[in-house]
Design a protein around this motif. Structure first.
Motif, mmCIF file in Angstrom:
data_model
loop_
_atom_site.group_PDB
_atom_site.id
_atom_site.type_symbol
_atom_site.label_atom_id
_atom_site.label_comp_id
_atom_site.label_asym_id
_atom_site.label_seq_id
_atom_site.Cartn_x
_atom_site.Cartn_y
_atom_site.Cartn_z
ATOM 1 N N LEU A 330 0.853 -1.210 0.000
ATOM 2 C CA LEU A 330 0.000 0.000 0.000
ATOM 3 C C LEU A 330 0.880 1.248 0.000
ATOM 4 O O LEU A 330 1.915 1.295 0.669
ATOM 5 N N ARG A 331 0.450 2.261 -0.751
ATOM 6 C CA ARG A 331 1.248 3.491 -0.833
ATOM 7 C C ARG A 331 0.590 4.639 -0.085
ATOM 8 O O ARG A 331 1.243 5.459 0.546
ATOM 9 N N LEU A 332 -0.738 4.734 -0.199
ATOM 10 C CA LEU A 332 -1.461 5.863 0.395
ATOM 11 C C LEU A 332 -1.975 5.480 1.795
ATOM 12 O O LEU A 332 -1.882 6.255 2.744
ATOM 13 N N ILE A 333 -2.526 4.293 1.879
ATOM 14 C CA ILE A 333 -3.108 3.820 3.146
ATOM 15 C C ILE A 333 -1.987 3.491 4.119
ATOM 16 O O ILE A 333 -1.024 2.811 3.769
ATOM 17 N N LYS A 334 -2.129 4.004 5.350
ATOM 18 C CA LYS A 334 -1.056 3.853 6.344
ATOM 19 C C LYS A 334 -1.238 2.567 7.165
ATOM 20 O O LYS A 334 -2.368 2.240 7.556
ATOM 21 N N ILE A 335 -0.126 1.910 7.458
ATOM 22 C CA ILE A 335 -0.169 0.747 8.362
ATOM 23 C C ILE A 335 -0.059 1.293 9.770
ATOM 24 O O ILE A 335 0.995 1.808 10.178
ATOM 25 N N ALA A 376 -11.716 3.333 7.245
ATOM 26 C CA ALA A 376 -11.837 4.211 6.072
ATOM 27 C C ALA A 376 -11.724 5.662 6.511
ATOM 28 O O ALA A 376 -12.451 6.112 7.397
ATOM 29 N N GLY A 377 -10.808 6.382 5.903
ATOM 30 C CA GLY A 377 -10.608 7.786 6.252
ATOM 31 C C GLY A 377 -11.509 8.695 5.449
ATOM 32 O O GLY A 377 -12.571 8.279 4.970
ATOM 33 N N LEU A 378 -11.080 9.925 5.321
ATOM 34 C CA LEU A 378 -11.921 10.942 4.685
ATOM 35 C C LEU A 378 -11.416 11.305 3.281
ATOM 36 O O LEU A 378 -11.884 12.267 2.683
ATOM 37 N N GLU A 379 -10.469 10.529 2.753
ATOM 38 C CA GLU A 379 -9.919 10.848 1.435
ATOM 39 C C GLU A 379 -10.964 10.576 0.350
ATOM 40 O O GLU A 379 -12.026 10.037 0.616
ATOM 41 N N ALA A 380 -10.603 10.921 -0.907
ATOM 42 C CA ALA A 380 -11.451 10.555 -2.053
ATOM 43 C C ALA A 380 -11.422 9.032 -2.155
ATOM 44 O O ALA A 380 -10.340 8.434 -2.214
ATOM 45 N N TRP A 381 -12.584 8.413 -2.174
ATOM 46 C CA TRP A 381 -12.613 6.945 -2.080
ATOM 47 C C TRP A 381 -11.949 6.285 -3.280
ATOM 48 O O TRP A 381 -11.347 5.215 -3.168
ATOM 49 N N GLU A 382 -11.971 6.956 -4.447
ATOM 50 C CA GLU A 382 -11.360 6.379 -5.646
ATOM 51 C C GLU A 382 -9.841 6.195 -5.448
ATOM 52 O O GLU A 382 -9.259 5.226 -5.938
ATOM 53 N N ASP A 383 -9.220 7.125 -4.728
ATOM 54 C CA ASP A 383 -7.772 7.007 -4.489
ATOM 55 C C ASP A 383 -7.477 5.816 -3.566
ATOM 56 O O ASP A 383 -6.466 5.134 -3.721
ATOM 57 N N LEU A 384 -8.383 5.609 -2.610
ATOM 58 C CA LEU A 384 -8.225 4.463 -1.695
ATOM 59 C C LEU A 384 -8.409 3.156 -2.475
ATOM 60 O O LEU A 384 -7.639 2.212 -2.323
ATOM 61 N N ARG A 385 -9.446 3.134 -3.313
ATOM 62 C CA ARG A 385 -9.704 1.940 -4.148
ATOM 63 C C ARG A 385 -8.506 1.637 -5.036
ATOM 64 O O ARG A 385 -8.049 0.497 -5.118
#
Ligand code: LCS
Length: 395
Positions: A330-335, A376-385
Motif C-alpha cells: 500500500l502506498r497511500l493507506i497507512k499501516i 476508512a478515512g476521509l480521502e477521495a474513495w477512488e484514491d483508496l480503491r
C-alpha cells in the motif's frame, strides 16, 4: 446559556453544553490549565470538601474544560451524566472496577478489543473476577450464560475487529430480568450512529481517541450513564486511581467532536464503497461489513444503527505473509493501529491489536491469520480503491 432543547443531533453537537465562560463571549471554551482552585477562605474550602457548596477543588476531582466535554457526551448519548478519562482503557477499567468485586463474573460479547481482553485476564488472575464469552445471539443464549455471580454484561458492537453486531435491546431485556447492568463499548459506532442507552443498556464507554476526537492527535475516554452511577465512579475509582483527562486534551476532543456528524457520514460512505469493491475482488476471501445486505447482522444494523460506519474487516486468500505483503504494497493507506482518523489506516489484528489473545481464543472470536481491519478515512474513495487495487495486483 440560551435554551436549545429540541434541536437535532447535528445542532446539539455544535451548540449544546457550551456555556459562556466568565461573560466574555468566547465562542470556544477556554482551557482551564490549572491543577488547583483557590478558595476565598478556609471555610469555603471546608464547605467544598464536605459537599455543602458546589465548586471546583482540584483538577483530579473536576475541571471546567473537562466538564464541558463530559456534558456534551452526556447529551449526545442521551445519558444523565458522563465522566471523562485519560484513555478508552482508563474508562473501561474504571467502569468494570466500579461494577465488580472479587468472586464476580463478567459476561462478554464473543470478541473485544485486545487490551480489554488483557484487563479481564488480570482481573481473573489477581482478583478472582471471572469472565466468559458468548455470541449473545438470542435471548435464550444470554440467559443461559448469565451466572449467579454475573455482575455485568460487557458488549462491543460493532465488535473490534470482526465487525459482528450484538442486538442491544435483546441483551438489555434479558439482563433486565436479572437486574444486571449492561455496559456497551460504543467506540466503533460513535453516538452519531448508535445510542445504546436508548436501547435499554445502562452504561456506554468510548475510546474518545477514535471517532469522537477524530483527528488522531489525542487519547481520551468517556463513560456515560445514570447520575448515581457516574457520581459513585467519580468519587471512588476515578478520584483515587486518578486516570483523568487533561484540560488541553478535553479541549481537543471538544473541537473534534463538533464535526462528528459530517465526518461519520463520509467515513461511512467511503467504507460502503470500499467494502463493495473488496467483496467483488477475486483475491479477497471474505469481507465483514454490516452495511452489506448479505451480512448476517444486517438486520441488527438496520434496527440499532443509523449507518454501518467506517470500519471494514476482510481476509485474503493466502497466509499471514500474503496479508503482510499486501499491506506493505500500500502506498497511500497507512499501516497503523487506531481508527477513526482522517487518514485511512490498516492493521493486522492477529499480530497487532489482538496479539495478546491466545491463538485458539482468537480463532473463536473470528480473527484469522489473514484478517485485516481497515478504518476508512476521509480521502477521495477512488484514491483508496486504486491503492488497494494496485496492492492486491502485486500479491
Ligand atoms: N475500546 C475499543 C473498542 C477500542 O478499539 C479501544 C482501542 C479501546 C477501547 C481503548 O481505547 P484507548 O485506551 O486506546 O483510547 N482500540 C485500538 C485499536 O483498535 N487500535 O489501536 C487502539
Amino acid at each position: 446559556m440560551r435554551e436549545n432543547n429540541g434541536y437535532r443531533f447535528e445542532t446539539d453537537l455544535i451548540h449544546k453544553g457550551i456555556p459562556d465562560f466568565q461573560g466574555v463571549g468566547s465562542l470556544v471554551p477556554p482551557i482551564y490549565q490549572t491543577s488547583t482552585f483557590v478558595f476565598k477562605d478556609a471555610e469555603q474550602g471546608e464547605a467544598r470538601f464536605s459537599g455543602k457548596e458546589a465548586g471546583y477543588i482540584y483538577s483530579r476531582l473536576a475541571n471546567p474544560t473537562v466538564r464541558v466535554f463530559e456534558n456534551m457526551l452526556a447529551t449526545l448519548e442521551k445519558g444523565e451524566a458522563a465522566l471523562a478519562f485519560a484513555s478508552g482503557m482508563a474508562a473501561v477499567s474504571a467502569v468494570l472496577t466500579t461494577l465488580t468485586k472479587t468472586g464476580d463474573h463478567i459476561l462478554c460479547s464473543q470478541g473485544i478489543y485486545g487490551c480489554t481482553f488483557g484487563l479481564l485476564q488480570s482481573f481473573k488472575d489477581k482478583y478472582q473476577i471471572d469472565h466468559s464469552f458468548s455470541s449473545l445471539e438470542s435471548k435464550d443464549e444470554v440467559l443461559e450464560n448469565i451466572r449467579e455471580n454475573t455482575a455485568c454484561i460487557f458488549i462491543e458492537t460493532p465488535i473490534n475487529p470482526t465487525m459482528r453486531l450484538v442486538d442491544l435491546e435483546m441483551v438489555a431485556e434479558a439482563a433486565g430480568e436479572h437486574g444486571i447492568p449492561v455496559v456497551v463499548d460504543n467506540t466503533f459506532a460513535s453516538p452519531y450512529l448508535q445510542k445504546p442507552l436508548l436501547h435499554g443498556c445502562d452504561v456506554v464507554v468510548h475510546s474518545a481517541t477514535k471517532y469522537i476526537g477524530g483527528h488522531g492527535d489525542v487519547l481520551g475516554g468517556i463513560a456515560v450513564g445514570r447520575r448515581d452511577f457516574i457520581e459513585k465512579m467519580a468519587k471512588t475509582v476515578q478520584k483515587d486511581m486518578g486516570g483523568i483527562l487533561s484540560p488541553f486534551d478535553a479541549w481537543l476532543l471538544i473541537r473534534g467532536l463538533k464535526t462528528l456528524a459530517v465526518r461519520m457520514d463520509r467515513h461511512s460512505e467511503n467504507a460502503e464503497k470500499l467494502a463493495s469493491f473488496l467483496a467483488a475482488h477475486p483475491k479477497i476471501e471474505q469481507v465483514f461489513y454490516p452495511g452489506d445486505m448479505r451480512n448476517p447482522d444486517w438486520l441488527i444494523m438496520k434496527k440499532q444503527m443509523e449507518k454501518p460506519g467506517g470500519l471494514i474487516s476482510f481476509s485474503l486468500k493466502g497466509t499471514k505473509e500474503t496479508a503482510q505483503q499486501f499491506m506493505n504494497n500500500l502506498r497511500l493507506i497507512k499501516i497503523a493501529v487506531s481508527l477513526g482518523d482522517p487518514e485511512t489506516l490498516i492493521q493486522h489484528p492477529a499480530t497487532m491489536t489482538h496479539a495478546v489473545v491466545p491463538r485458539e481464543e482468537r480463532y473463536k472470536m473470528g480473527i484469522s491469520d489473514t484478517l485485516m481491519r481497515l478504518s476508512a478515512g476521509l480521502e477521495a474513495w477512488e484514491d483508496l480503491r486504486d491503492d488497494i487495487r494496485q496492492a492486491l495486483e502485486k500479491i
